[in-house]
Design a protein around this motif. Structure first.
Motif, PDB file in Angstrom:
ATOM      1  N   PHE A   1      84.013  63.172  50.326  1.00  0.00           N
ATOM      2  CA  PHE A   1      84.204  63.188  51.780  1.00  0.00           C
ATOM      3  C   PHE A   1      83.738  64.550  52.280  1.00  0.00           C
ATOM      4  CE2 PHE A   1      87.608  62.898  55.355  1.00  0.00           C
ATOM      5  CZ  PHE A   1      86.679  62.357  56.233  1.00  0.00           C
TER       6      PHE A   1
ATOM      7  N   THR B   1      82.296  69.628  57.820  1.00  0.00           N
ATOM      8  CA  THR B   1      82.325  71.052  58.153  1.00  0.00           C
ATOM      9  C   THR B   1      83.771  71.540  58.131  1.00  0.00           C
ATOM     10  OG1 THR B   1      80.424  70.601  59.576  1.00  0.00           O
ATOM     11  CG2 THR B   1      81.451  72.742  59.803  1.00  0.00           C
ATOM     12  N   PHE B   2      84.669  70.667  58.533  1.00  0.00           N
ATOM     13  CA  PHE B   2      86.107  70.983  58.511  1.00  0.00           C
ATOM     14  C   PHE B   2      86.366  72.304  59.244  1.00  0.00           C
ATOM     15  CE2 PHE B   2      85.345  68.512  54.494  1.00  0.00           C
ATOM     16  CZ  PHE B   2      85.942  67.331  54.924  1.00  0.00           C
TER      17      PHE B   2
ATOM     18  N   HIS C   1      91.628  68.648  60.076  1.00  0.00           N
ATOM     19  CA  HIS C   1      92.696  68.094  60.925  1.00  0.00           C
ATOM     20  C   HIS C   1      93.225  66.795  60.308  1.00  0.00           C
ATOM     21  CE1 HIS C   1      89.742  65.242  62.506  1.00  0.00           C
ATOM     22  NE2 HIS C   1      88.952  66.240  62.885  1.00  0.00           N
TER      23      HIS C   1
ATOM     24  N   HIS D   1      90.914  63.850  59.307  1.00  0.00           N
ATOM     25  CA  HIS D   1      90.276  63.973  57.985  1.00  0.00           C
ATOM     26  C   HIS D   1      91.243  63.540  56.877  1.00  0.00           C
ATOM     27  CE1 HIS D   1      88.013  67.492  60.071  1.00  0.00           C
ATOM     28  NE2 HIS D   1      87.183  66.472  60.025  1.00  0.00           N
TER      29      HIS D   1
ATOM     30  N   LYS E   1      74.395  70.972  62.309  1.00  0.00           N
ATOM     31  CA  LYS E   1      75.083  71.715  63.371  1.00  0.00           C
ATOM     32  C   LYS E   1      74.428  73.073  63.610  1.00  0.00           C
ATOM     33  CE  LYS E   1      79.417  69.262  62.912  1.00  0.00           C
ATOM     34  NZ  LYS E   1      80.645  69.048  62.198  1.00  0.00           N
TER      35      LYS E   1
ATOM     36  N   GLY F   1      82.974  58.960  58.549  1.00  0.00           N
ATOM     37  CA  GLY F   1      83.477  58.346  59.768  1.00  0.00           C
ATOM     38  C   GLY F   1      82.382  57.525  60.432  1.00  0.00           C
TER      39      GLY F   1
ATOM     40  N   ASP G   1      81.023  57.713  63.262  1.00  0.00           N
ATOM     41  CA  ASP G   1      79.980  58.485  63.963  1.00  0.00           C
ATOM     42  C   ASP G   1      78.893  58.920  62.990  1.00  0.00           C
ATOM     43  OD1 ASP G   1      82.052  60.169  62.836  1.00  0.00           O
ATOM     44  OD2 ASP G   1      81.188  61.881  63.894  1.00  0.00           O
TER      45      ASP G   1
ATOM     46  N   ASP H   1      86.868  53.883  60.260  1.00  0.00           N
ATOM     47  CA  ASP H   1      86.947  53.827  61.727  1.00  0.00           C
ATOM     48  C   ASP H   1      87.282  55.193  62.269  1.00  0.00           C
ATOM     49  OD1 ASP H   1      86.597  51.153  61.722  1.00  0.00           O
ATOM     50  OD2 ASP H   1      88.688  50.649  62.143  1.00  0.00           O
ATOM     51  N   ARG H   2      86.736  55.479  63.440  1.00  0.00           N
ATOM     52  CA  ARG H   2      87.079  56.743  64.078  1.00  0.00           C
ATOM     53  C   ARG H   2      87.466  56.465  65.520  1.00  0.00           C
ATOM     54  NH1 ARG H   2      84.178  62.650  63.924  1.00  0.00           N
ATOM     55  NH2 ARG H   2      85.772  63.586  65.239  1.00  0.00           N
TER      56      ARG H   2
ATOM     57  N   LEU I   1      92.688  57.821  65.453  1.00  0.00           N
ATOM     58  CA  LEU I   1      93.091  59.199  65.760  1.00  0.00           C
ATOM     59  C   LEU I   1      91.922  59.822  66.505  1.00  0.00           C
ATOM     60  CD1 LEU I   1      94.563  59.882  62.235  1.00  0.00           C
ATOM     61  CD2 LEU I   1      95.876  59.850  64.358  1.00  0.00           C
TER      62      LEU I   1
ATOM     63  N   ILE J   1      90.751  62.450  67.627  1.00  0.00           N
ATOM     64  CA  ILE J   1      90.751  63.921  67.621  1.00  0.00           C
ATOM     65  C   ILE J   1      89.528  64.390  66.846  1.00  0.00           C
ATOM     66  CG2 ILE J   1      93.244  64.242  67.836  1.00  0.00           C
ATOM     67  CD1 ILE J   1      93.346  64.707  64.834  1.00  0.00           C
ATOM     68  N   SER J   2      89.113  65.595  67.184  1.00  0.00           N
ATOM     69  CA  SER J   2      87.951  66.174  66.512  1.00  0.00           C
ATOM     70  C   SER J   2      88.182  67.669  66.347  1.00  0.00           C
ATOM     71  CB  SER J   2      86.692  65.951  67.345  1.00  0.00           C
ATOM     72  OG  SER J   2      86.781  66.691  68.540  1.00  0.00           O
ATOM     73  N   SER J   3      87.443  68.252  65.426  1.00  0.00           N
ATOM     74  CA  SER J   3      87.502  69.706  65.252  1.00  0.00           C
ATOM     75  C   SER J   3      87.056  70.404  66.538  1.00  0.00           C
ATOM     76  CB  SER J   3      86.607  70.139  64.086  1.00  0.00           C
ATOM     77  OG  SER J   3      87.009  69.535  62.890  1.00  0.00           O
ATOM     78  N   SER J   4      86.068  69.833  67.221  1.00  0.00           N
ATOM     79  CA  SER J   4      85.580  70.466  68.463  1.00  0.00           C
ATOM     80  C   SER J   4      86.721  70.605  69.466  1.00  0.00           C
ATOM     81  CB  SER J   4      84.474  69.636  69.110  1.00  0.00           C
ATOM     82  OG  SER J   4      83.453  69.391  68.200  1.00  0.00           O
TER      83      SER J   4
ATOM     84  N   ARG K   1      89.160  73.251  68.270  1.00  0.00           N
ATOM     85  CA  ARG K   1      88.652  74.620  68.487  1.00  0.00           C
ATOM     86  C   ARG K   1      88.892  75.034  69.934  1.00  0.00           C
ATOM     87  NH1 ARG K   1      84.340  72.627  65.471  1.00  0.00           N
ATOM     88  NH2 ARG K   1      83.036  72.351  67.322  1.00  0.00           N
TER      89      ARG K   1
END
Ligand code: ATP
Ligand code: MG
Length: 218
Positions: free
Chosen positions: A30, A33-34, A38, A41, A68, A130, A132, A156-157, A179, A181-184, A187
């Motif tokens: 898996f 960038t983590f 969260h 993940h 990225k 995921g 995406d 699923d995301r 869920l 939610i995203s790291s973005s 942040r």
């Protein structure tokens, strides 16, 4: 989907497997960038491990997430690794993996799978993504080799439609609680001094505070 899938996982995923052949370890890869890790993940990793009967799930921390690059400042890989390590400490069968950091340079999943198979030739690799990311696989490096070598687990995301199965891949779909939610998003919340409680595991939040990450950064 998980419900139907859980009943016949070994029948649908198994290949060959004559009685005399000891099956190799089933390893989930898996990548991410983590930045930061969260609960989306972690739920994906633990549910994939359970649903697919994986021996281990590796949270592979990208050294240089080439897709990225140039879009924003990425937190140093060692700091992202420390956060993932803190988040999974004590979680059975889920590990922080630093292979891509140790290899250096841009991080390609095909290289990671190849390296794992050299280390453990009997391993059965399951690449977890995921929904995406599943839609972007055609842009990956050495994708033809990867497609032949792995089972793709599409999780699923929340907030992302399920999309079509990527053509030519051996795909298993996994439904997890949505869920969104995203790291973005996290942040941004951290940069604004807002709470990320229960969205990032507490040990990883402590790590963020100790390393003074994201404060005042968007
Ligand atoms: P960013 O906003 O920076 O892109 P992210 O939350 O998408 O961060 P990544 O490190 O880019 O996190 O994603 C790593 C993997 O985790 C990808 O396969 C991604 O699809 C998956 N993933 C991320 N968040 C979720 C979620 N909430 N539910 C399911 N899968 C997720
Ligand atoms: Mg992402």
């Amino acid at each position: 989907m998980l419900g139907a899938y859980a009943r016949d996982v070994h029948a649908t995923v198994g290949e060959g497997g004559g009685e005399s052949v000891a099956p190799g370890p089933r390893i989930g890869i898996f990548g991410g960038t983590f930045d930061p890790v969260h609960v989306g993940h972690l739920v994906a990793a633990t549910w994939a491990r359970e649903a697919l009967g994986l021996d281990r799930v590796l949270l592979v921390v990208a050294n240089e997430p080439w897709q990225k690059a140039g879009t924003r400042a990425v937190t140093p890989a060692e700091d992202r690794f420390l956060m993932v390590q803190a988040a999974v400490a004590g979680v059975t069968g889920v590990e922080a993996c630093r292979m891509e950091i140790d290899r250096g340079g841009p991080s390609y999943t095909a290289d990671t799978v190849r390296e794992l198979r050299v280390a453990t030739p009997t391993a059965r690799p399951f690449v977890i993504v995921g929904a995406d990311v599943a839609a972007e696989l055609a842009t990956w490096q050495q994708v033809d080799e990867l497609r032949k070598a792995v089972t793709l687990v599409v999780v699923d995301r929340g907030g992302v439609g399920p999309g079509e199965d990527p053509p030519g891949w051996h795909v298993e779909r996994l439904r997890i609680p949505a869920l969104d939610i995203s790291s973005s998003q996290l942040r941004d919340r951290l940069a604004q001094g807002r709470s990320v409680d229960f969205l990032i595991p507490e040990p990883a939040i402590r790590c963020i505070r100790q390393l003074n990450l994201y404060a005042g950064r968007r």
